[in-house]
Scaffold this active site. Structure first.
Site, PDB file in Angstrom:
ATOM      1  N   GLU A  32      -0.331   7.352  -1.350  1.00 41.40           N
ATOM      2  CA  GLU A  32      -1.261   7.762  -2.414  1.00 41.40           C
ATOM      3  C   GLU A  32      -0.713   8.946  -3.209  1.00 41.40           C
ATOM      4  O   GLU A  32      -1.184   9.239  -4.300  1.00 41.40           O
ATOM      5  CB  GLU A  32      -2.641   8.077  -1.818  1.00 41.40           C
ATOM      6  CG  GLU A  32      -2.708   9.262  -0.859  1.00 41.40           C
ATOM      7  CD  GLU A  32      -2.239   8.952   0.563  1.00 41.40           C
ATOM      8  OE1 GLU A  32      -1.587   7.918   0.787  1.00 41.40           O
ATOM      9  OE2 GLU A  32      -2.524   9.788   1.451  1.00 41.40           O
ATOM     10  N   GLU A  92       9.514  17.833  13.720  1.00 44.38           N
ATOM     11  CA  GLU A  92      10.014  17.489  12.390  1.00 44.38           C
ATOM     12  C   GLU A  92       9.401  18.448  11.371  1.00 44.38           C
ATOM     13  O   GLU A  92       8.180  18.540  11.269  1.00 44.38           O
ATOM     14  CB  GLU A  92       9.627  16.043  12.032  1.00 44.38           C
ATOM     15  CG  GLU A  92      10.148  15.623  10.670  1.00 44.38           C
ATOM     16  CD  GLU A  92       9.792  14.194  10.304  1.00 44.38           C
ATOM     17  OE1 GLU A  92       8.651  13.750  10.547  1.00 44.38           O
ATOM     18  OE2 GLU A  92      10.673  13.502   9.745  1.00 44.38           O
ATOM     19  N   SER A  94       5.198   8.982   9.137  1.00 40.03           N
ATOM     20  CA  SER A  94       5.363   9.952  10.227  1.00 40.03           C
ATOM     21  C   SER A  94       5.105   9.282  11.582  1.00 40.03           C
ATOM     22  O   SER A  94       4.409   8.259  11.665  1.00 40.03           O
ATOM     23  CB  SER A  94       4.384  11.107  10.015  1.00 40.03           C
ATOM     24  OG  SER A  94       3.065  10.596   9.997  1.00 40.03           O
ATOM     25  N   CYS A 113      14.135  11.097   5.994  1.00 40.95           N
ATOM     26  CA  CYS A 113      14.104  10.805   7.433  1.00 40.95           C
ATOM     27  C   CYS A 113      15.505  10.832   8.010  1.00 40.95           C
ATOM     28  O   CYS A 113      15.667  10.805   9.221  1.00 40.95           O
ATOM     29  CB  CYS A 113      13.457   9.466   7.694  1.00 40.95           C
ATOM     30  SG  CYS A 113      14.458   8.109   7.121  1.00 40.95           S
ATOM     31  N   LYS A 150       0.894  -1.178   0.000  1.00 39.86           N
ATOM     32  CA  LYS A 150       0.000   0.000   0.000  1.00 39.86           C
ATOM     33  C   LYS A 150       0.925   1.219   0.000  1.00 39.86           C
ATOM     34  O   LYS A 150       1.344   1.704   1.055  1.00 39.86           O
ATOM     35  CB  LYS A 150      -0.877  -0.035   1.259  1.00 39.86           C
ATOM     36  CG  LYS A 150      -2.190   0.716   1.207  1.00 39.86           C
ATOM     37  CD  LYS A 150      -2.142   2.172   0.894  1.00 39.86           C
ATOM     38  CE  LYS A 150      -1.602   3.059   1.966  1.00 39.86           C
ATOM     39  NZ  LYS A 150      -1.423   4.474   1.489  1.00 39.86           N
TER      40      LYS A 150
HETATM   41  P1  NAD Z   1       2.557   9.629   6.459  1.00 43.66           P
HETATM   42  O1  NAD Z   1       2.642   9.105   7.840  1.00 43.66           O
HETATM   43  O2  NAD Z   1       1.644  10.777   6.180  1.00 43.66           O
HETATM   44  O3  NAD Z   1       2.100   8.455   5.453  1.00 43.66           O
HETATM   45  C1  NAD Z   1       2.756   7.215   5.429  1.00 43.66           C
HETATM   46  C2  NAD Z   1       1.772   6.138   4.974  1.00 43.66           C
HETATM   47  O4  NAD Z   1       0.700   6.071   5.912  1.00 43.66           O
HETATM   48  C3  NAD Z   1       1.151   6.428   3.614  1.00 43.66           C
HETATM   49  O5  NAD Z   1       1.050   5.233   2.890  1.00 43.66           O
HETATM   50  C4  NAD Z   1      -0.218   6.989   3.969  1.00 43.66           C
HETATM   51  O6  NAD Z   1      -1.191   6.709   2.991  1.00 43.66           O
HETATM   52  C5  NAD Z   1      -0.550   6.258   5.257  1.00 43.66           C
HETATM   53  N1  NAD Z   1      -1.405   7.043   6.143  1.00 43.66           N
HETATM   54  C6  NAD Z   1      -1.463   8.402   6.251  1.00 43.66           C
HETATM   55  N2  NAD Z   1      -2.364   8.758   7.182  1.00 43.66           N
HETATM   56  C7  NAD Z   1      -2.878   7.617   7.682  1.00 43.66           C
HETATM   57  C8  NAD Z   1      -3.856   7.335   8.688  1.00 43.66           C
HETATM   58  N3  NAD Z   1      -4.475   8.304   9.360  1.00 43.66           N
HETATM   59  N4  NAD Z   1      -4.139   6.043   8.958  1.00 43.66           N
HETATM   60  C9  NAD Z   1      -3.529   5.063   8.276  1.00 43.66           C
HETATM   61  N5  NAD Z   1      -2.599   5.260   7.315  1.00 43.66           N
HETATM   62  C10 NAD Z   1      -2.275   6.527   7.022  1.00 43.66           C
HETATM   63  O7  NAD Z   1       4.058   9.970   5.994  1.00 43.66           O
HETATM   64  P2  NAD Z   1       4.530  10.719   4.668  1.00 43.66           P
HETATM   65  O8  NAD Z   1       4.190  12.154   4.787  1.00 43.66           O
HETATM   66  O9  NAD Z   1       4.079   9.962   3.471  1.00 43.66           O
HETATM   67  O10 NAD Z   1       6.107  10.522   4.763  1.00 43.66           O
HETATM   68  C11 NAD Z   1       6.965  11.370   5.475  1.00 43.66           C
HETATM   69  C12 NAD Z   1       7.235  10.843   6.866  1.00 43.66           C
HETATM   70  O11 NAD Z   1       7.840   9.556   6.788  1.00 43.66           O
HETATM   71  C13 NAD Z   1       8.231  11.698   7.637  1.00 43.66           C
HETATM   72  O12 NAD Z   1       7.791  11.824   8.963  1.00 43.66           O
HETATM   73  C14 NAD Z   1       9.529  10.913   7.564  1.00 43.66           C
HETATM   74  O13 NAD Z   1      10.451  11.170   8.607  1.00 43.66           O
HETATM   75  C15 NAD Z   1       9.002   9.518   7.624  1.00 43.66           C
HETATM   76  N6  NAD Z   1       9.975   8.552   7.099  1.00 43.66           N
HETATM   77  C16 NAD Z   1      10.613   7.766   8.008  1.00 43.66           C
HETATM   78  C17 NAD Z   1      11.572   6.861   7.577  1.00 43.66           C
HETATM   79  C18 NAD Z   1      12.292   5.997   8.559  1.00 43.66           C
HETATM   80  O14 NAD Z   1      12.975   5.067   8.158  1.00 43.66           O
HETATM   81  N7  NAD Z   1      12.174   6.237   9.851  1.00 43.66           N
HETATM   82  C19 NAD Z   1      11.861   6.754   6.205  1.00 43.66           C
HETATM   83  C20 NAD Z   1      11.169   7.579   5.301  1.00 43.66           C
HETATM   84  C21 NAD Z   1      10.211   8.476   5.777  1.00 43.66           C
END
Ligand code: NAD
Length: 502
Positions: A183, A387, A233, A288, A180
């Site tokens: 999006e 962040e 996140s 990240c 998944k």
């Molecule tokens: P996000 O948390 O908004 O989304 C990540 C995934 O979760 C997506 O597939 C999204 O569709 C899904 N999602 C979003 N809201 C949701 C909800 N309420 N319920 C269930 N699923 C949901 O993150 P993003 O904005 O796509 O990515 C950036 C974030 O990812 C930053 O915080 C970054 O630090 C983190 N990140 C961490 C690492 C790591 O290894 N620690 C690596 C890459 C990115």
């Protein structure tokens, strides 16, 4: 988001052997951040549609589990060749839907290919242990078995690499998979999976579903899902971990970050400033492992800030799609650009000095924001604690390395931290005591490569076994221990240990 009419450019899902357009009447736009144009639409699956995809993965599991491991690994050898052949195309897709520069996209695809190379070696890495004669006439052995249907939920910032942290390892271990992707960036996932099928993966082993919370909640609750890998996140990572484990699933859940860059007074300033800028402004700060807080020790503050402003001012910021001369591309969305810009105001209100303000007018409709330097920050400020995930580098000034370690101790996150120094003693003290899981010594972005685990700490990771390296293999397998005894003809079948009462 809209409903009622089926739009054009809808991104397909893969359910078993069929690429299909979902029935959901909800979708969201995919943008090219370089020019603000809508390039596709991601359907948002309902819970029922999501369940159908999981069931396709579950149906494929028994046969795939029985497929010899070397045959499973050979798919990855072919896949690696295809990724190589389509390298430029894959990098271009990342740039188009994410906005990072082509050079950054190529680097991302390379990191992903390394995961496929790692997965091709799983027949050796998955081997168990044995100890003959652990009791008289009894041999003991361990074996690793796949867990079943594994799910990957991935973020927008590495559309190619982060999915590759997950599915090649899970699949060669004998599991089936449902991806998944974010999006916001579904096009890389589609192309990567098309190539995986071309490499000879049987239908149903790899599946693709698109969606938001409704889809993710359905994945977390489905009884056929055994394991969940999440990257995103922190608030979502935490909630995925809690819901997944409450439903009895194994979960590895990587969250957000706030990475500290410590500059000792003895550091080589030219190379340090280049590394700081690359760490903070690479991928427009949307990594990240991006450096977000520079902590200048002793007299390092003034020379660092002065050189950093000069360096950052000369970075070429612009639309990355189609222009290889650009140093820094746009951020993912206009609302994200506004969020990043808001942090500059927040920092100023809290008393920081805006040494370089990246907010300026750019030609075109891309989601562009320039690099910023926020000086004289202190630990209680929001720019230090939260962040930002954009091209903003804050600078704190402290008297000693221990003061820098103390700021790290107060940090909610714990992904990466870096020290720039010529002193082995300072480097060792830092490595030993900084409150984070990935350490760089004169390395601006200490992101581990495929063979090592991606070891976030604190609220940067929820779970036990991380992605990458052998920890990934352990996450996607469960162990079985077998004790074997073959009595000689005429010998009792009773266990001699049991007979002797020990
Ligand atoms: P996000 O948390 O908004 O989304 C990540 C995934 O979760 C997506 O597939 C999204 O569709 C899904 N999602 C979003 N809201 C949701 C909800 N309420 N319920 C269930 N699923 C949901 O993150 P993003 O904005 O796509 O990515 C950036 C974030 O990812 C930053 O915080 C970054 O630090 C983190 N990140 C961490 C690492 C790591 O290894 N620690 C690596 C890459 C990115």
């Amino acid at each position: 988001m809209s409903s009622a009419v089926t739009p054009a450019n809808i991104v397909p899902q893969l359910c078993g052997d069929r690429w299909q357009t979902m029935e959901s009447d909800r979708w969201t736009e995919v943008y090219n951040p370089s020019n603000g144009q809508v390039i596709a639409r991601t359907p948002l699956a309902t819970a029922d549609e999501t369940a159908t995809v999981v069931e396709a993965a579950a149906a494929a599991f028994p046969a795939w589990r029985e497929t010899p491991v070397i045959d499973r690994a050979r798919v990855m050898f072919r896949y690696r060749a295809l990724l190589d052949e389509h390298f430029e195309e894959l990098a271009a897709i990342v740039t188009r839907e994410h906005g990072k520069t082509l050079a950054e996209s190529r680097a991302e695809v390379n990191r992903g290919i390394e995961m496929v190379e790692f997965a091709a070696g799983i027949p050796s890495l998955m081997m168990g242990e044995s100890l003959p004669n652990i009791a008289r006439g009894v041999d003991a052995e361990t074996a690793r078995h796949p867990v079943g249907v594994c799910v990957g939920i991935t973020p927008y910032n590495f559309p190619n690499m982060v999915p590759l942290w997950m599915f090649p390892v899970a699949i060669v271990c004998g599991n089936t998979f449902v991806l998944k992707p974010s999006e916001k960036v579904p096009l890389s996932a589609v192309r990567m999976i098309e190539l995986l099928l071309e490499a000879g993966l049987p239908p149903g082993v790899m599946n693709l579903v698109h969606g938001d919370k409704e889809c993710v909640d359905a994945l977390l609750a489905h009884p056929e899902v055994a394991a969940i890998s999440f990257v995103g996140s922190t608030p979502i990572a935490k909630s995925i971990y809690e819901a997944g484990t409450a439903n009895g699933k194994r979960v590895q859940s990587a969250g957000g970050a706030k990475n500290h860059l410590i500059i000792m007074p003895d550091a080589d300033m030219d190379s340090t400033v280049q590394a700081l800028a690359a760490s903070a402004y690479g991928c427009a700060g949307q990594r990240c492992m991006a450096g977000s807080l520079a902590v200048a020790v002793g007299g390092a503050g003034d020379p660092v800030v002065e050189s950093l402003i000069e360096f950052a001012t000369n970075l070429r910021v612009g639309p990355s799609d189609g222009d290889e001369q650009i140093d820094m591309g746009p951020v993912i969305r206009d609302d994200h650009r506004q969020r990043v810009a808001q942090y500059i105001d927040i920092a100023a209100e809290e008393g920081a000095t805006i040494a370089l303000d990246g907010r300026r007018e750019f030609a075109g409709d891309g989601f562009l924001v320039g690099p910023s330097v926020v000086d004289h920050v202190t630990p209680e400020m929001r720019v230090v604690k939260e962040e930002i995930f954009g091209p903003v580098l804050s600078v704190a000034r402290v008297d000693s390395l221990d003061d820098a370690l103390a700021i790290g101790d107060g940090c909610e996150y714990g992904n990466g931290a870096v020290i720039f120094t010529r002193s082995g003693h300072a480097a060792r003290h830092f490595k030993q005591h900084f409150n984070a899981g990935m350490i760089g010594i004169n390395v601006g972005v200490p992101a581990p490569m495929a063979w090592f685990p991606f070891t976030g700490w604190n609220h940067s990771f929820f779970g036990d076994l991380h992605m990458q390296g052998t920890e990934g293999i352990h996450f996607y397998t469960r162990q079985k221990v077998t004790l074997t005894r073959w009595p000689q003809e005429g010998e009792s079948h009773l266990d001699p240990v049991w007979k002797s009462g020990k």
